[in-house]
Design a protein around this motif. Structure first.
Motif, PDB file in Angstrom:
ATOM      1  N   PHE A  10       4.008   7.342   2.647  1.00  0.00           N
ATOM      2  CA  PHE A  10       4.577   5.987   2.846  1.00  0.00           C
ATOM      3  C   PHE A  10       4.269   5.063   1.863  1.00  0.00           C
ATOM      4  O   PHE A  10       3.427   5.238   1.074  1.00  0.00           O
ATOM      5  N   GLN A  14       4.593   0.553   1.789  1.00  0.00           N
ATOM      6  CA  GLN A  14       4.990  -0.686   2.545  1.00  0.00           C
ATOM      7  C   GLN A  14       4.546  -1.953   2.037  1.00  0.00           C
ATOM      8  O   GLN A  14       3.747  -1.893   1.285  1.00  0.00           O
ATOM      9  N   LEU A  69       3.879  -5.920   3.244  1.00  0.00           N
ATOM     10  CA  LEU A  69       3.872  -6.589   4.306  1.00  0.00           C
ATOM     11  C   LEU A  69       3.633  -8.154   3.723  1.00  0.00           C
ATOM     12  O   LEU A  69       2.912  -8.286   2.685  1.00  0.00           O
ATOM     13  N   ARG A 124       7.987  -0.442  16.911  1.00  0.00           N
ATOM     14  CA  ARG A 124       6.955  -1.111  17.334  1.00  0.00           C
ATOM     15  C   ARG A 124       6.369  -2.228  16.198  1.00  0.00           C
ATOM     16  O   ARG A 124       6.076  -3.374  16.680  1.00  0.00           O
ATOM     17  N   SER A 125       6.635  -1.762  14.868  1.00  0.00           N
ATOM     18  CA  SER A 125       6.411  -2.890  14.190  1.00  0.00           C
ATOM     19  C   SER A 125       7.239  -4.260  14.114  1.00  0.00           C
ATOM     20  O   SER A 125       6.719  -5.299  14.010  1.00  0.00           O
ATOM     21  N   MET A 136      10.568  -5.773   9.890  1.00  0.00           N
ATOM     22  CA  MET A 136      10.314  -4.489   9.294  1.00  0.00           C
ATOM     23  C   MET A 136      11.545  -3.947   9.092  1.00  0.00           C
ATOM     24  O   MET A 136      12.290  -4.077  10.031  1.00  0.00           O
ATOM     25  N   ASP A 179      -4.248   3.948  12.407  1.00  0.00           N
ATOM     26  CA  ASP A 179      -3.029   4.826  12.903  1.00  0.00           C
ATOM     27  C   ASP A 179      -3.352   6.090  12.535  1.00  0.00           C
ATOM     28  O   ASP A 179      -3.195   6.392  11.128  1.00  0.00           O
ATOM     29  N   THR A 217      -2.846  -7.203  11.011  1.00  0.00           N
ATOM     30  CA  THR A 217      -1.768  -6.085  10.982  1.00  0.00           C
ATOM     31  C   THR A 217      -2.312  -4.790  10.263  1.00  0.00           C
ATOM     32  O   THR A 217      -2.203  -3.871  10.656  1.00  0.00           O
ATOM     33  N   HIS A 250       5.652  -6.544  17.039  1.00  0.00           N
ATOM     34  CA  HIS A 250       4.469  -7.105  16.446  1.00  0.00           C
ATOM     35  C   HIS A 250       4.550  -8.039  15.352  1.00  0.00           C
ATOM     36  O   HIS A 250       4.095  -9.013  15.301  1.00  0.00           O
ATOM     37  N   ASN A 251       5.423  -7.657  14.366  1.00  0.00           N
ATOM     38  CA  ASN A 251       5.652  -8.437  13.435  1.00  0.00           C
ATOM     39  C   ASN A 251       6.353  -9.899  13.422  1.00  0.00           C
ATOM     40  O   ASN A 251       5.778 -10.872  13.073  1.00  0.00           O
ATOM     41  N   ARG A 306      -1.224   8.441  12.262  1.00  0.00           N
ATOM     42  CA  ARG A 306       0.142   9.059  11.718  1.00  0.00           C
ATOM     43  C   ARG A 306      -0.094   9.206  10.243  1.00  0.00           C
ATOM     44  O   ARG A 306       0.821   9.496   9.569  1.00  0.00           O
ATOM     45  N   TYR A 332       0.679  -1.170  -0.127  1.00  0.00           N
ATOM     46  CA  TYR A 332       0.160  -0.001   0.009  1.00  0.00           C
ATOM     47  C   TYR A 332       0.770   1.097  -0.066  1.00  0.00           C
ATOM     48  O   TYR A 332       2.195   1.241   0.246  1.00  0.00           O
ATOM     49  N   ARG A 351      -4.674  -2.585  12.096  1.00  0.00           N
ATOM     50  CA  ARG A 351      -4.141  -1.839  13.021  1.00  0.00           C
ATOM     51  C   ARG A 351      -3.468  -0.646  12.129  1.00  0.00           C
ATOM     52  O   ARG A 351      -3.505   0.513  12.647  1.00  0.00           O
ATOM     53  N   ILE A 352      -2.729  -1.043  11.275  1.00  0.00           N
ATOM     54  CA  ILE A 352      -2.245   0.306  10.206  1.00  0.00           C
ATOM     55  C   ILE A 352      -3.096   1.202   9.832  1.00  0.00           C
ATOM     56  O   ILE A 352      -2.863   2.425   9.995  1.00  0.00           O
TER      57      ILE A 352
HETATM   58  C1  LIG Z   1       3.407   3.697   8.168  1.00  0.00           C
HETATM   59  C2  LIG Z   1       3.282   2.812   9.092  1.00  0.00           C
HETATM   60  C3  LIG Z   1       3.428   1.219   9.058  1.00  0.00           C
HETATM   61  C4  LIG Z   1       3.034   0.632  10.168  1.00  0.00           C
HETATM   62  N1  LIG Z   1       3.657  -0.781   9.982  1.00  0.00           N
HETATM   63  C5  LIG Z   1       3.394  -1.754  10.855  1.00  0.00           C
HETATM   64  C6  LIG Z   1       3.789  -2.809  10.827  1.00  0.00           C
HETATM   65  O1  LIG Z   1       4.276  -3.442   9.923  1.00  0.00           O
HETATM   66  N2  LIG Z   1       3.360  -3.782  12.051  1.00  0.00           N
HETATM   67  C7  LIG Z   1       2.904  -3.354  12.810  1.00  0.00           C
HETATM   68  O2  LIG Z   1       2.521  -3.860  13.886  1.00  0.00           O
HETATM   69  N3  LIG Z   1       2.477  -2.020  13.278  1.00  0.00           N
HETATM   70  C8  LIG Z   1       2.774  -1.116  12.203  1.00  0.00           C
HETATM   71  N4  LIG Z   1       2.425   0.127  12.425  1.00  0.00           N
HETATM   72  C9  LIG Z   1       2.003   0.553  13.588  1.00  0.00           C
HETATM   73  C10 LIG Z   1       0.533   0.247  13.748  1.00  0.00           C
HETATM   74  O3  LIG Z   1      -0.299   1.292  13.015  1.00  0.00           O
HETATM   75  C11 LIG Z   1      -0.053   0.314  15.241  1.00  0.00           C
HETATM   76  O4  LIG Z   1       0.304   1.860  15.686  1.00  0.00           O
HETATM   77  C12 LIG Z   1       0.814  -0.456  16.132  1.00  0.00           C
HETATM   78  O5  LIG Z   1       0.884  -1.820  15.701  1.00  0.00           O
HETATM   79  C13 LIG Z   1       0.146  -0.507  17.417  1.00  0.00           C
HETATM   80  O6  LIG Z   1       0.953  -1.053  18.512  1.00  0.00           O
HETATM   81  P1  LIG Z   1       1.409  -0.545  19.923  1.00  0.00           P
HETATM   82  O7  LIG Z   1      -0.081  -0.146  20.479  1.00  0.00           O
HETATM   83  O8  LIG Z   1       1.891  -1.652  20.745  1.00  0.00           O
HETATM   84  O9  LIG Z   1       2.425   0.662  20.150  1.00  0.00           O
HETATM   85  C14 LIG Z   1       2.832   1.179  11.384  1.00  0.00           C
HETATM   86  C15 LIG Z   1       2.164   2.383  11.186  1.00  0.00           C
HETATM   87  C16 LIG Z   1       2.563   3.317  10.262  1.00  0.00           C
HETATM   88  C17 LIG Z   1       1.954   4.754  10.262  1.00  0.00           C
END
Ligand SMILES: Cc1cc2nc3c(=O)[nH]c(=O)nc-3n(C[C@H](O)[C@H](O)[C@H](O)COP(=O)(O)O)c2cc1C
Length: 131
Positions: free
Chosen positions: A46, A48, A50, A25-26, A91, A67, A60, A29-30, A69, A6, A63-64
């Motif tokens: 961005f 990405q 996956l 963080r990624s 990641m 987000d 995953t 989780h990953n 951000r 994406y 959750r993304i």
């Molecule tokens: C551009 C972008 C890429 C992300 N990639 C991942 C990812 O590959 N894996 C993942 O678990 N979270 C990813 N996140 C973060 C998730 O959106 C989310 O914030 C996070 O998984 C929450 O984890 P936490 O509550 O434990 O901090 C990404 C966020 C952004 C903005």
């Protein structure tokens, strides 16, 4: 195995701190979910990739999507694949001293082969992320 690609619009710019926080963080989780991939940012957007089991990638991605951000997520690829091309890192960002050249070349080649507006944007984001 499943692959999802994406692009999205960054709402946090491209500060190294923000990117590092996202990747940190990624990775946590990953690793737990068997998801691997790579993340590019040109400062405004961005891109990405996956890869992982279907349900792990879907979970995953949900959750993304939530987000704050980033916004305007546009999925280019969401399909099953024979084998991972991005299997080496939970990641990773390009140019961290990691050997990600083949992966970037793969993505640029994919983008160049698709004659769509989204693929053109993907191509530009990935190339601009090296400037
Ligand atoms: C551009 C972008 C890429 C992300 N990639 C991942 C990812 O590959 N894996 C993942 O678990 N979270 C990813 N996140 C973060 C998730 O959106 C989310 O914030 C996070 O998984 C929450 O984890 P936490 O509550 O434990 O901090 C990404 C966020 C952004 C903005």
């Amino acid at each position: 195995v499943h692959r999802l690609i994406y692009i999205s619009r960054s709402l946090v710019g491209s500060s190294a701190n923000e990117l590092d926080a996202i990747v940190r963080r990624s990775v946590v989780h990953n690793q737990a979910n068997g998801v691997t991939g790579m993340l590019w940012s040109d400062g405004a957007n961005f891109a990405q990739v996956l890869e992982g089991e279907h349900d792990a990638v879907a979970e995953t991605m949900s959750r993304i999507r939530a987000d704050p951000r980033h916004a305007d997520i546009e999925v280019l690829v969401d399909r099953s694949i024979a084998q991972r091309m991005f299997g080496g890192w939970a990641m990773v960002l390009p140019g961290e001293g990691s050997e990600t050249t083949d992966q970037t070349a793969f993505l640029v080649g994919f983008a160049a082969s698709q004659h769509t507006d989204l693929a053109r944007r993907l191509y530009e984001i990935v190339l601009a992320s090296y400037e």
